[in-house]
Design an enzyme around this catalytic site. Structure first.
Site, PDB file in Angstrom:
ATOM      1  N   SER A 139       5.123  11.115 -14.298  1.00 19.30           N
ATOM      2  CA  SER A 139       4.213  11.703 -13.309  1.00 19.30           C
ATOM      3  C   SER A 139       4.108  13.189 -13.645  1.00 19.30           C
ATOM      4  CB  SER A 139       4.825  11.543 -11.912  1.00 19.30           C
ATOM      5  OG  SER A 139       4.237  12.424 -10.988  1.00 19.30           O
ATOM      6  N   TYR A 152      12.603  11.606  -6.148  1.00 20.09           N
ATOM      7  CA  TYR A 152      11.447  11.094  -6.906  1.00 20.09           C
ATOM      8  C   TYR A 152      11.125  12.016  -8.078  1.00 20.09           C
ATOM      9  CZ  TYR A 152       6.773   9.583  -8.170  1.00 20.09           C
ATOM     10  OH  TYR A 152       5.682   9.148  -8.893  1.00 20.09           O
TER      11      TYR A 152
HETATM   12  N1  LIG Z   1       0.000   6.886  -7.190  1.00 22.43           N
HETATM   13  C1  LIG Z   1       0.297   8.092  -7.635  1.00 22.43           C
HETATM   14  O1  LIG Z   1      -0.165   9.114  -7.124  1.00 22.43           O
HETATM   15  C2  LIG Z   1       1.188   8.237  -8.861  1.00 22.43           C
HETATM   16  C3  LIG Z   1       1.185   9.466  -9.532  1.00 22.43           C
HETATM   17  C4  LIG Z   1       2.004   9.626 -10.640  1.00 22.43           C
HETATM   18  C5  LIG Z   1       2.790   8.585 -11.066  1.00 22.43           C
HETATM   19  N2  LIG Z   1       2.778   7.400 -10.390  1.00 22.43           N
HETATM   20  C6  LIG Z   1       3.653   6.319 -10.866  1.00 22.43           C
HETATM   21  O2  LIG Z   1       2.842   5.211 -11.206  1.00 22.43           O
HETATM   22  C7  LIG Z   1       3.639   4.026 -11.147  1.00 22.43           C
HETATM   23  C8  LIG Z   1       2.860   2.936 -10.446  1.00 22.43           C
HETATM   24  O3  LIG Z   1       2.689   3.278  -9.091  1.00 22.43           O
HETATM   25  P1  LIG Z   1       1.333   3.016  -8.292  1.00 22.43           P
HETATM   26  O4  LIG Z   1       0.787   4.334  -7.928  1.00 22.43           O
HETATM   27  O5  LIG Z   1       0.468   2.058  -9.003  1.00 22.43           O
HETATM   28  O6  LIG Z   1       1.913   2.394  -6.945  1.00 22.43           O
HETATM   29  P2  LIG Z   1       1.836   0.919  -6.331  1.00 22.43           P
HETATM   30  O7  LIG Z   1       0.427   0.488  -6.169  1.00 22.43           O
HETATM   31  O8  LIG Z   1       2.718   0.963  -5.130  1.00 22.43           O
HETATM   32  O9  LIG Z   1       2.499  -0.006  -7.451  1.00 22.43           O
HETATM   33  C9  LIG Z   1       3.875  -0.097  -7.666  1.00 22.43           C
HETATM   34  C10 LIG Z   1       4.142  -1.341  -8.459  1.00 22.43           C
HETATM   35  O10 LIG Z   1       5.563  -1.424  -8.689  1.00 22.43           O
HETATM   36  C11 LIG Z   1       6.011  -2.707  -8.268  1.00 22.43           C
HETATM   37  N3  LIG Z   1       7.368  -2.611  -7.740  1.00 22.43           N
HETATM   38  C12 LIG Z   1       7.817  -1.865  -6.702  1.00 22.43           C
HETATM   39  N4  LIG Z   1       9.120  -2.094  -6.491  1.00 22.43           N
HETATM   40  C13 LIG Z   1       9.500  -3.018  -7.424  1.00 22.43           C
HETATM   41  C14 LIG Z   1      10.718  -3.667  -7.714  1.00 22.43           C
HETATM   42  N5  LIG Z   1      11.823  -3.427  -6.995  1.00 22.43           N
HETATM   43  N6  LIG Z   1      10.749  -4.560  -8.724  1.00 22.43           N
HETATM   44  C15 LIG Z   1       9.620  -4.834  -9.452  1.00 22.43           C
HETATM   45  N7  LIG Z   1       8.450  -4.236  -9.222  1.00 22.43           N
HETATM   46  C16 LIG Z   1       8.380  -3.353  -8.217  1.00 22.43           C
HETATM   47  C17 LIG Z   1       5.039  -3.153  -7.174  1.00 22.43           C
HETATM   48  O11 LIG Z   1       4.954  -4.568  -7.132  1.00 22.43           O
HETATM   49  P3  LIG Z   1       5.701  -5.539  -6.088  1.00 22.43           P
HETATM   50  O12 LIG Z   1       5.605  -4.915  -4.739  1.00 22.43           O
HETATM   51  O13 LIG Z   1       4.947  -6.816  -6.263  1.00 22.43           O
HETATM   52  O14 LIG Z   1       7.091  -5.646  -6.605  1.00 22.43           O
HETATM   53  C18 LIG Z   1       3.722  -2.609  -7.717  1.00 22.43           C
HETATM   54  O15 LIG Z   1       3.156  -3.516  -8.631  1.00 22.43           O
HETATM   55  C19 LIG Z   1       4.944   4.428 -10.462  1.00 22.43           C
HETATM   56  O16 LIG Z   1       5.957   4.583 -11.438  1.00 22.43           O
HETATM   57  C20 LIG Z   1       4.620   5.775  -9.839  1.00 22.43           C
HETATM   58  O17 LIG Z   1       5.758   6.593  -9.710  1.00 22.43           O
HETATM   59  C21 LIG Z   1       1.988   7.194  -9.295  1.00 22.43           C
END
Ligand SMILES: NC(=O)c1ccc[n+]([C@@H]2O[C@H](COP(=O)([O-])OP(=O)(O)OC[C@H]3O[C@@H](n4cnc5c(N)ncnc54)[C@H](OP(=O)(O)O)[C@@H]3O)[C@@H](O)[C@H]2O)c1
Length: 268
Positions: A139, A152
């Site tokens: 991130s 985080y």
């Molecule tokens: N959104 C932002 O602003 C942002 C910015 C920078 C970086 N990121 C990073 O991008 C990545 C993806 O996040 P996102 O924004 O797409 O959020 P999201 O829509 O909440 O997706 C998170 C994913 O991780 C899975 N997950 C969560 N806990 C898990 C567990 N215990 N075991 C296996 N899978 C798990 C969830 O699936 P299930 O619930 O089905 O398990 C979901 O598919 C993360 O690493 C986040 O830190 C996000």
């Protein structure tokens, strides 16, 4: 047998967008997350739309025993992973000492330990084969300390530094490692971390997951070390290097505070 792209956290948000972008380029997929129904319908849809093989595996990656089970199954099936995308991640926010320890531990298990373990096992196979590619999702938060989201931000700093170092170690063996550092993206991440994202949305600061996934895949094709999808945000690491750390901490805290839940919010 042709190989697979294993994508963690492929049931929503960025992971789902990455799965689609890779399927569009003809990659076979192995989708991993906890929500079976979502994974099943995504795998079915992507294989029909793009004619790729899309498998899925339910796994709670914050549970070390389940990660072991996943790795053992990969070993037994002799399924070759030629792209590992460590995308699954969660956030937490507020005063660190006031948070539920179980949530903070889950964050470290998922964002750090599971990612590290998959790199160790699958990266090891890639090293012995002399080919393969890894994309770890960090991130923009990785470049600085983040008061009020301390665990985080620190987890993402780990992912950034670990990935850069792994890249140098594995390059001589023909294994490429990249790290993706997006700014805010419009996904369920905020809701799941009990964060308010309306202010970011109002100021049009949320990128779409599809936009970020496209930039990520382009970055992978160019074998970029660090992929920062938005061009304006690429200045941040340089700016931070010139900024006194105390000032950077104050600015980060000021940016995180409006995202915290307020009295009356469901999770405040
Ligand atoms: N959104 C932002 O602003 C942002 C910015 C920078 C970086 N990121 C990073 O991008 C990545 C993806 O996040 P996102 O924004 O797409 O959020 P999201 O829509 O909440 O997706 C998170 C994913 O991780 C899975 N997950 C969560 N806990 C898990 C567990 N215990 N075991 C296996 N899978 C798990 C969830 O699936 P299930 O619930 O089905 O398990 C979901 O598919 C993360 O690493 C986040 O830190 C996000």
């Amino acid at each position: 047998m042709s190989g697979y792209a294993l994508i963690t956290g492929a049931s929503s948000g960025l992971g789902l967008a990455l799965a689609e972008a890779l399927a569009r380029r003809g990659r076979n997929l192995l989708l991993v997350a906890r929500q079976r129904d979502a994974l099943e319908s995504i795998a079915c849809e992507l294989s029909q739309r793009f004619g790729v093989e899309a498998l899925f595996r339910v796994c709670d990656l914050s549970e070390p025993l389940q990660v072991s089970g996943l790795l053992q199954e990969l070993e037994d099936s002799e399924r070759q992973i030629d792209l590992l995308v460590n995308n699954a991640g969660i956030g937490s926010a507020g005063l660190f000492v006031e948070q539920d320890w179980s949530r903070e531990q889950e964050l470290i298990e998922l964002n750090v330990l599971a990612l590290c373990r998959l790199c160790h096992a699958i990266g090891g196979h890639m090293q012995r084969r002399g080919a393969g590619q890894i994309l770890n999702v960090a991130s923009l938060a990785a470049f600085q300390a983040g008061p009020l989201m301390s665990n985080y931000f620190a987890s993402k700093a780990y992912v950034l530094h670990f990935s850069e170092a792994l890249r140098s170690e594995l390059a001589p063996y023909g294994v490429k490692v990249s790290v993706l550092c997006p700014g805010p993206v419009a996904t369920a991440f905020f809701r799941r971390a009990h964060l308010r994202s309306e202010g970011l949305a109002r100021r049009e600061l949320l990128a779409s997951p599809e936009q970020i996934a496209l930039q990520a895949v382009r970055g992978l094709e160019k074998n970029r070390a660090i992929i920062i999808p938005e061009w304006r945000q690429r200045l941040l690491p340089q700016l931070l290097r010139l900024t006194p750390r105390a000032l950077a901490r104050r600015i980060a805290m000021r940016m995180v505070r409006p995202l915290l839940p307020r009295a009356g919010d469901e999770h405040a």
